[in-house]
Design an enzyme around this catalytic site. Structure first.
Site, PDB file in Angstrom:
ATOM      1  N   SER A   8       0.842  -1.209   0.000  1.00 31.18           N
ATOM      2  CA  SER A   8       0.000   0.000   0.000  1.00 31.18           C
ATOM      3  C   SER A   8       0.870   1.249   0.000  1.00 31.18           C
ATOM      4  O   SER A   8       1.620   1.503   0.940  1.00 31.18           O
ATOM      5  CB  SER A   8      -0.900   0.012   1.241  1.00 31.18           C
ATOM      6  OG  SER A   8      -1.487   1.298   1.368  1.00 31.18           O
ATOM      7  N   HIS A  33      -1.176  -1.294  -4.288  1.00 33.89           N
ATOM      8  CA  HIS A  33      -2.445  -0.871  -3.696  1.00 33.89           C
ATOM      9  C   HIS A  33      -2.416   0.639  -3.455  1.00 33.89           C
ATOM     10  O   HIS A  33      -1.451   1.169  -2.896  1.00 33.89           O
ATOM     11  CB  HIS A  33      -2.636  -1.628  -2.377  1.00 33.89           C
ATOM     12  CG  HIS A  33      -3.964  -1.441  -1.729  1.00 33.89           C
ATOM     13  ND1 HIS A  33      -5.088  -2.132  -2.111  1.00 33.89           N
ATOM     14  CD2 HIS A  33      -4.354  -0.646  -0.699  1.00 33.89           C
ATOM     15  CE1 HIS A  33      -6.109  -1.788  -1.344  1.00 33.89           C
ATOM     16  NE2 HIS A  33      -5.688  -0.871  -0.476  1.00 33.89           N
ATOM     17  N   ASP A  35      -4.612   3.820  -1.935  1.00 37.85           N
ATOM     18  CA  ASP A  35      -5.730   4.171  -1.054  1.00 37.85           C
ATOM     19  C   ASP A  35      -6.165   5.615  -1.266  1.00 37.85           C
ATOM     20  O   ASP A  35      -5.433   6.549  -0.928  1.00 37.85           O
ATOM     21  CB  ASP A  35      -5.302   3.991   0.403  1.00 37.85           C
ATOM     22  CG  ASP A  35      -5.137   2.537   0.782  1.00 37.85           C
ATOM     23  OD1 ASP A  35      -6.129   1.791   0.680  1.00 37.85           O
ATOM     24  OD2 ASP A  35      -4.015   2.145   1.151  1.00 37.85           O
ATOM     25  N   MET A  37      -8.740   8.500  -0.175  1.00 33.22           N
ATOM     26  CA  MET A  37      -9.639   8.849   0.946  1.00 33.22           C
ATOM     27  C   MET A  37     -10.113  10.286   0.796  1.00 33.22           C
ATOM     28  O   MET A  37      -9.328  11.170   0.454  1.00 33.22           O
ATOM     29  CB  MET A  37      -8.884   8.734   2.269  1.00 33.22           C
ATOM     30  CG  MET A  37      -8.242   7.379   2.492  1.00 33.22           C
ATOM     31  SD  MET A  37      -7.386   7.362   4.064  1.00 33.22           S
ATOM     32  CE  MET A  37      -6.625   5.744   4.009  1.00 33.22           C
ATOM     33  N   HIS A  66      -8.159   1.500  -4.198  1.00 35.62           N
ATOM     34  CA  HIS A  66      -9.145   1.282  -3.129  1.00 35.62           C
ATOM     35  C   HIS A  66      -9.777   2.627  -2.796  1.00 35.62           C
ATOM     36  O   HIS A  66      -9.158   3.470  -2.151  1.00 35.62           O
ATOM     37  CB  HIS A  66      -8.405   0.678  -1.917  1.00 35.62           C
ATOM     38  CG  HIS A  66      -9.248   0.487  -0.702  1.00 35.62           C
ATOM     39  ND1 HIS A  66      -8.705   0.237   0.538  1.00 35.62           N
ATOM     40  CD2 HIS A  66     -10.595   0.485  -0.527  1.00 35.62           C
ATOM     41  CE1 HIS A  66      -9.684   0.096   1.423  1.00 35.62           C
ATOM     42  NE2 HIS A  66     -10.835   0.262   0.806  1.00 35.62           N
ATOM     43  N   MET A  68     -11.983   4.988  -0.817  1.00 34.56           N
ATOM     44  CA  MET A  68     -12.694   5.203   0.454  1.00 34.56           C
ATOM     45  C   MET A  68     -13.315   6.578   0.366  1.00 34.56           C
ATOM     46  O   MET A  68     -12.919   7.533   1.047  1.00 34.56           O
ATOM     47  CB  MET A  68     -11.702   5.070   1.624  1.00 34.56           C
ATOM     48  CG  MET A  68     -11.315   3.617   1.887  1.00 34.56           C
ATOM     49  SD  MET A  68      -9.815   3.447   2.862  1.00 34.56           S
ATOM     50  CE  MET A  68      -8.600   3.553   1.547  1.00 34.56           C
ATOM     51  N   MET A 137     -12.053  -5.736   4.689  1.00 33.24           N
ATOM     52  CA  MET A 137     -11.230  -4.860   5.527  1.00 33.24           C
ATOM     53  C   MET A 137     -10.963  -5.537   6.872  1.00 33.24           C
ATOM     54  O   MET A 137     -11.889  -5.972   7.559  1.00 33.24           O
ATOM     55  CB  MET A 137     -11.945  -3.521   5.764  1.00 33.24           C
ATOM     56  CG  MET A 137     -12.002  -2.605   4.548  1.00 33.24           C
ATOM     57  SD  MET A 137     -10.395  -2.267   3.785  1.00 33.24           S
ATOM     58  CE  MET A 137      -9.522  -1.435   5.127  1.00 33.24           C
ATOM     59  N   ASP A 175      -7.138  -6.371   3.716  1.00 32.98           N
ATOM     60  CA  ASP A 175      -6.418  -5.099   3.853  1.00 32.98           C
ATOM     61  C   ASP A 175      -6.439  -4.609   5.293  1.00 32.98           C
ATOM     62  O   ASP A 175      -7.501  -4.339   5.844  1.00 32.98           O
ATOM     63  CB  ASP A 175      -7.126  -4.080   2.920  1.00 32.98           C
ATOM     64  CG  ASP A 175      -6.452  -2.721   2.885  1.00 32.98           C
ATOM     65  OD1 ASP A 175      -5.384  -2.551   3.497  1.00 32.98           O
ATOM     66  OD2 ASP A 175      -7.017  -1.824   2.226  1.00 32.98           O
TER      67      ASP A 175
HETATM   68  C1  DX5 Z   1      -6.503   1.605   5.422  1.00 34.77           C
HETATM   69  C2  DX5 Z   1      -6.026   1.284   4.038  1.00 34.77           C
HETATM   70  C3  DX5 Z   1      -4.918   0.309   3.977  1.00 34.77           C
HETATM   71  C4  DX5 Z   1      -3.655   0.714   4.684  1.00 34.77           C
HETATM   72  C5  DX5 Z   1      -3.095  -0.537   5.289  1.00 34.77           C
HETATM   73  O1  DX5 Z   1      -7.683   2.314   5.320  1.00 34.77           O
HETATM   74  O2  DX5 Z   1      -7.091   0.771   3.257  1.00 34.77           O
HETATM   75  O3  DX5 Z   1      -4.645  -0.081   2.641  1.00 34.77           O
HETATM   76  O4  DX5 Z   1      -2.689   1.307   3.851  1.00 34.77           O
HETATM   77  O5  DX5 Z   1      -2.047  -0.201   6.110  1.00 34.77           O
HETATM   78  P1  DX5 Z   1      -1.337  -1.262   7.068  1.00 34.77           P
HETATM   79  O6  DX5 Z   1      -0.828  -2.354   6.211  1.00 34.77           O
HETATM   80  O7  DX5 Z   1      -0.271  -0.459   7.709  1.00 34.77           O
HETATM   81  O8  DX5 Z   1      -2.393  -1.738   8.051  1.00 34.77           O
HETATM   82 ZN    ZN Z   2      -6.589  -0.052   1.266  1.00 32.00          ZN
END
Ligand code: DX5
Ligand code: ZN
Length: 216
Positions: A8, A33, A35, A37, A66, A68, A137, A175
């Site tokens: 990620s 990956h 993320d 947000m 991903h 969010m 998740m 994840d």
């Molecule tokens: C959290 C993200 C993850 C995050 C995971 O909302 O969706 O992808 O980067 O981080 P770690 O591996 O540190 O838990």
């Molecule tokens: Zn993620």
């Protein structure tokens, strides 16, 4: 399906995004990956199109985005056009799950759907034939570096059983809170793709950590 690790980029060093992307690109990780947000669906804001574009330029690997964000259907096409190979959105974030899947697919990307820790996977039963992937998740979405929620293991097995009952080979991604320490039991529960942020980028040797996860 062979095991996949998806580092990620949320945990990458954004002052050296190109360097960190190229590290993942030459590693044993097959996916990257990403993320996104919006500060509304989750209490954090990460990054959007310019960062995705920069990562796309630096890697030929499968870009696993991903989302969010609320109303993901508004932006699904643009993420696909900016270089996402897979666009995953949250079941909880939209009133139009089917419309969102359609938009992603029509834009040429594979479609994934994700559930937060409190959402039972059974809500996805009728949606499974429409998607390529389910993202379970294993932490509350929003931040890296949280502890793995063990109840995710039953949810992975639940998705696998629902898919099998419908004759589907749905990809299952997990994840949050994953490292070489717990990767073995998560793969064993039925996961195909493990996302890892802090464990990979916080490791002294990130490429070796990826190899350790794959062999866990
Ligand atoms: C959290 C993200 C993850 C995050 C995971 O909302 O969706 O992808 O980067 O981080 P770690 O591996 O540190 O838990
Ligand atoms: Zn993620």
């Amino acid at each position: 399906m062979p095991r996949i690790v998806a580092p990620s980029m949320l945990s990458a060093d954004f002052g050296h995004l190109d360097r960190d992307t190229r590290m993942v690109d030459r590693s044993a990780a097959e996916w990257i990956h990403i993320d996104v947000m919006d500060g509304v669906f989750v209490p954090n804001i990460s990054f959007g199109f310019p960062v995705l574009k920069a990562i796309r330029k630096a890697s030929a690997k499968c870009l696993d985005v991903h989302l969010m964000i609320v109303e993901p259907e508004r932006y699904a096409e643009r993420f696909a056009e900016t270089g996402a190979d897979i666009v995953t959105f949250h079941y909880e974030a939209t009133g139009d799950v089917r419309g969102c899947i359609d938009r992603i697919r029509r834009a040429g990307a594979r479609a994934g759907i994700s559930v937060k820790p409190a959402t039972p996977v059974e809500v996805l039963r009728d949606i499974l034939p429409l998607v390529d992937m389910v993202l379970v998740m294993s932490v509350e979405p929003g931040f890296g570096g949280q502890a793995f929620i063990p109840e995710a293991l039953q949810k992975i097995a639940g998705v696998r059983a629902m898919a099998r009952a419908q004759g589907l080979d749905t990809i299952i991604e997990v994840d949050g809170g994953i490292s070489a320490r717990n990767a073995g039991e998560i793969y064993a529960a039925g996961a195909d793709v493990l996302v890892a942020g802090s464990s990979v980028f916080g490791a002294a040797d990130p490429e070796a950590e990826i190899v350790r996860m794959l062999g866990a």
